[in-house]
Design a protein around this motif. Structure first.
Motif, PDB file in Angstrom:
ATOM      1  N   ARG A   1       0.818  -1.222   0.000  1.00 18.48           N
ATOM      2  CA  ARG A   1       0.000   0.000   0.000  1.00 18.48           C
ATOM      3  C   ARG A   1       0.851   1.271   0.000  1.00 18.48           C
ATOM      4  N   ARG A   2       2.078   1.140  -0.470  1.00 15.51           N
ATOM      5  CA  ARG A   2       2.978   2.292  -0.489  1.00 15.51           C
ATOM      6  C   ARG A   2       2.526   3.392  -1.443  1.00 15.51           C
ATOM      7  N   GLY A   3       1.566   3.096  -2.303  1.00 13.74           N
ATOM      8  CA  GLY A   3       1.046   4.119  -3.193  1.00 13.74           C
ATOM      9  C   GLY A   3      -0.054   4.949  -2.580  1.00 13.74           C
ATOM     10  N   ASN A   4      -0.374   4.709  -1.298  1.00  8.94           N
ATOM     11  CA  ASN A   4      -1.427   5.461  -0.615  1.00  8.94           C
ATOM     12  C   ASN A   4      -0.853   6.138   0.615  1.00  8.94           C
ATOM     13  N   ASP A   5      -0.722   7.463   0.551  1.00  6.44           N
ATOM     14  CA  ASP A   5      -0.084   8.196   1.653  1.00  6.44           C
ATOM     15  C   ASP A   5      -0.887   8.133   2.940  1.00  6.44           C
TER      16      ASP A   5
END
Length: 917
Positions: A729-733
């Motif tokens: 989920r590194r694409g969701n801050d």
């Protein structure tokens, strides 16, 4: 480009004429005879990029006249030939590029300006988890689960593959990024048309994984950078760096019988950590190189982050050419590598004159002994014969405060145990039934045995060694203990091919080591769940259990949240400990198991000889394996090609997605550049000790349902079973900022050093409240209170994770004050607009009497021009502590980045200004 020193030359080869920048020509002006190999690579890079602005003649001269003993103080610009990404760090890179396309449009630019200008290749290898193991269909089932979990991410990456030029994706189920880089992507010498001219130059690389250094093993200079720095390089921005010191590591002799490349690299790591090489290059030389296969060199180079160096490089020589030929590279490419290296003086021959180095270490390979490293740091090497004592000491420390009922009863029965023996006499036992067997689990039991990670799975000697050991064990009727979660995650499909051809894959499977994935699994924390029976047994008596893995990272809380001791070992030793089922054993003299008829079996009985391993390598591995497995490396399988993805230059963000989100970094951004201002009235978000790694800081591993990130996902309708991992989920801050500093093993000294990502929130009304770090940070943000983090030595060691810096920024942290910083993390903090400050020698929070209850002013920054600043810590009783700190904005370029708010903001404004002009 300029050519102030008239070094442009031509090389005729393969019916082509290559332009190159000749170091021998420069040697007519400067004495380069004693210049290390790595410095020659830097020198060529400067010659080729001299432009009168970023690279000036004086920069070239500074490297040509390099003084090995001089402390680094001269800034140069370095531009890699390419960028390599893995998906955990690569997805946020592509998210940022997509966000930059939107932002540059708002600033009046063209979205097509945001596009990689150099080859950028992403290998999806970090998303697969070991959910299924020990069965023939483990690989297929884990792959199926991986695609179900990561459909949104993979759809996004497929969009990026189509939308961006110079960007390619190696789909899942192919291999580990570093091994794919070594076996296929690396050029060693690049052939590229630049402004209509065919050039040849050294292959250099930035990678978003710290173990990018593995490619140093074949003479390619490169190292791990944060995603921020990688994105800047992709967009044509040179990286500012100080001319480094270079430590020479002389290797002589050859490895003795019974010692492996893993034992060698653990020895090298320990030696270099003791010397201290943070921020330095390490270069290997000596006659021992001729006895060191390329795979062994890559194993040593891989662990440069563990010994703290920027890189750990080997020269180009005959062995490098042998490997290029073995791995199926075209003959024309091999000829170019050899001709160019010889023309440039980059070729290594045994017995040639040695370069000058800043310091030199020497290791006789014949002195290397079987070793492991642990239980919580890769530099903590332990001889095989000492592992039992090491494990017992660790258990004693971890169980000092534990008094389960079973322990109390045992101690009472023994009449009270002596302190040194307490952890043995009081050792609790959890009974369980698993695989139709009655078993007992206790402290020291091995519950994970994983052949995993790029470090060793690229090395045929240790992989086939593990297979041959498994064959010998299987013939005696030995098996892995039923409570051990066994897994085999090869670094590429080539490994499986040669294990099959050698006939040892079946033997590994007999011991439970079925192929579970082609990716980074246990080493990155993707171990998957332990069997329910084992988890319950551990929880029953709070057991201190162990993992043994062939990886490169074993920091606290990384491998598995239920496993407190983690040992790095060679693949053969991983198999051996799976059979033994415990680290509370001396495998150098104790039997690791008994045959079905009760005969003891010792490790020496089943350990294959070096000759046996070498003969199998020669008989099984050939170029055809590499050619077959890399023929369609970017194509992907049916699962990959069936994923739907959007079209268009700009990404169509889905507001409902909990995986991919437009980050807030560029919200409200204008063309106006800011200033570096003093900080007033800051509170301490966390007060930490030594060796706080990016694994402690950056969100990683599983997401707990009662954590801030878990609560957020539940509020968005995501069930805990579908949380996936932080990495995915590194694409969701929104998820990632909630997981920053949330590691279950991090110890905030403001709370007496208790474990877990909590802190004390100090309200404006004088109240105090224990909160999760994210929750406290949001309260401080609402109060308009800036934050600081205070730490000890080696802050930010570990993987080069951009989220350790991004999350820190989004929490509202303005500065980190530490005794020392890891190189990559310091750079990442600067790139995200967080100020790194260093205590003066001999000072730290303890010596200054700081406990985190103070408010902090940081003054005297002088818009980034001052090398020092004054910190004023105000106590609740009105007292003050004043101390000086070093401002670690190390180059003028970093000051400029910081004024812009970060490196990406700088790039955006530059591109938007070009369009406006």
């Amino acid at each position: 480009m300029a050519d102030s020193f008239a070094t442009r030359a031509h090389l005729d080869l393969n019916g082509k004429t290559y332009t190159y920048y000749s170091l021998p020509k420069l040697a007519q002006r400067f004495d380069l005879a004693k210049l290390p190999y790595s410095m020659k690579i830097l020198l060529e890079n400067l010659l080729r990029h001299e432009d009168g602005v970023t690279v000036l003649p004086e920069h070239i001269e500074a490297v040509a006249k390099w003084d090995p003993l001089k402390e680094p103080d001269t800034e140069i610009a370095f531009m890699p030939a390419r960028v390599v990404l893995q998906d955990f760090t690569g997805v946020p890179c592509v998210v940022d590029l997509a966000a930059m396309r939107d932002a540059v449009t708002r600033l009046g630019g063209n979205p097509a300006q945001i596009n990689p200008l150099i080859p950028s290749e992403l290998v999806i290898d970090h998303s697969v988890q070991v959910d299924v193991f020990g069965r023939p269909d483990a690989l297929d089932l884990n792959g199926k689960i991986e695609f179900e979990r990561n459909k949104e991410r993979y759809s996004f990456l497929r969009w990026g593959q189509k939308a961006f030029r110079n960007f390619k994706v190696v789909p899942p189920n192919t291999g580990i990024v570093h091994q794919v880089n070594l076996e296929y992507l690396a050029r060693v010498v690049v052939e590229r048309e630049v402004d209509g001219v065919l050039q040849a130059f050294p292959d250099t690389v930035f990678g978003t994984d710290s173990h990018t250094t593995m490619i140093n093993g074949i003479g390619v200079l490169g190292w791990g950078v944060g995603g921020i720095e990688a994105e800047a390089a992709m967009l044509g921005q040179p990286s500012s760096m100080l001319i480094p010191q270079v430590v020479g590591f002389k290797l002589t002799g050859r490895l003795p019988e019974g010692s492996t490349a893993t034992d060698l690299v653990l020895t090298v790591t320990q030696m270099l950590r003791k010397l201290g090489v943070v921020g330095k290059f390490v270069e290997f030389f000596g006659d021992g190189l001729q006895h060191l296969p390329l795979a062994d060199r890559a194993t040593i180079a891989n662990m440069a982050p563990e010994y703290g160096a920027t890189c750990g490089i080997f020269p180009i020589d005959a062995e490098a050419l042998n490997y290029l030929r073995l791995s199926g590279r075209p003959e024309a490419q091999i000829a170019l590598v050899e001709a160019y290296a010889k023309a440039q003086g980059l070729w290594h021959e045994p017995g040639q004159a040695e370069a000058q180095y800043s310091a030199v270490l020497h290791l006789d390979l014949g002195d290397v002994k079987p070793s492991l490293a642990g239980p919580k740091r890769p530099q903590d090497r332990v001889l095989l014969q000492d592992v039992q004592a090491n494990a017992r000491d660790a258990i004693a420390g971890l169980t000092a405060k534990r008094t389960p009922k079973a322990a109390v009863e045992t101690m009472a029965a023994e009449g009270g145990a002596q302190p040194q023996a307490a952890h043995l006499a009081a050792r609790p036992i959890s009974k369980l039934r698993i695989q139709d067997q009655d078993c007992e689990l206790t402290d020291g039991s091995v519950v994970i045995a994983a052949i995993t990670s790029c470090t060793n799975t690229s090395n045929p000697a240790v992989m086939l060694g593990a297979g041959l050991l498994a064959r010998n064990a299987a013939r005696l009727g030995l098996k892995a203990k039923p409570w051990v979660k066994t897994s085999l995650a090869p670094g590429s499909r080539v490994v499986t091919d040669y294990l099959k051809k050698a006939g040892v894959l079946d033997d590994l499977e007999k011991l439970g080591f079925y192929v579970v994935a082609y990716g980074c699994t246990t080493c990155i924390g993707n171990s998957g769940p332990l069997p329910d029976e084992v988890s319950r047994a551990i929880a029953e008596n709070d057991l201190v259990v162990a993992s043994v893995l062939s990886g490169n990272r074993n920091f606290e809380g990384r491998v598995h949240p239920e496993v407190k001791m983690n040992y790095l070992a060679s693949p053969p030793l991983v198999v051996a400990y799976a059979i033994a089922g415990t680290v509370d054993i001396d495998l150098s003299k104790d039997p690791l198991a008994h045959t079905p008829d009760g005969k003891p079996v010792y490790l020496r009985d089943i350990w294959p000889s070096n000759k046996e391993i070498g003969d199998v390598i020669a008989a099984t591995i050939g170029p055809e394996m590499f050619a077959k497995n890399y023929a369609d490396v970017f194509k992907g399988d049916t699962r990959w090609n069936q994923i739907e993805s959007p079209e268009g230059e700009s990404y169509k963000w889905d507001a409902s997605s909990t995986y991919i989100k437009n980050p807030p970094y560029f919200d409200g951004m204008s063309m106006n550049v800011g200033t570096i201002d003093d900080v007033h009235g800051a509170r301490v978000l966390g007060l930490f000790g030594d060796s706080i790694t990016t694994d402690h800081i950056s969100p990683a591993g599983s997401i707990k349902k009662d954590s801030p990130a878990g609560r957020y996902l539940i509020s968005r309708g995501v069930q805990p079973a579908d949380f996936n991992s932080y990495g995915s989920r590194r694409g969701n801050d929104e998820v990632m900022v909630r997981g920053t500093f949330a590691n279950i093993r991090i110890k905030n000294l403001m709370l007496g050093g208790e474990e877990g990502g909590n802190t004390i929130y100090f309200g404006k009304d004088g109240s105090r409240e224990k909160l999760a770090i994210y929750d406290a940070a949001m309260k401080y943000k609402a109060d308009g209170v800036p934050l600081v983090v205070i730490a000890g030595k080696e802050y930010g060691t570990g993987s080069s994770r951009d989220w350790a810096a991004k999350g820190t920024n989004l929490l509202g942290v303005k500065a980190v004050i530490a005794e020392s910083f890891e190189r990559i993390h310091r750079s990442n903090l600067v790139g995200m607009g967080v100020l790194p400050l260093q205590f003066l020698d001999g000072q730290n929070a303890q010596t200054l009497g700081l406990d985190g209850t103070e408010t902090y002013d940081i003054v005297g920054l002088a818009d980034g021009q001052s090398k020092t600043a004054t910190v004023i810590a105000r106590k609740a009783d009105g007292g003050e502590v004043r101390f000086e700190v070093r401002v670690l904005l190390l180059t003028p370029k970093e000051v400029e980045y910081f004024r812009h708010g970060g490196i990406l903001h700088y790039v955006l404004r530059q591109l938007a200004a070009k369009k406006a002009a």
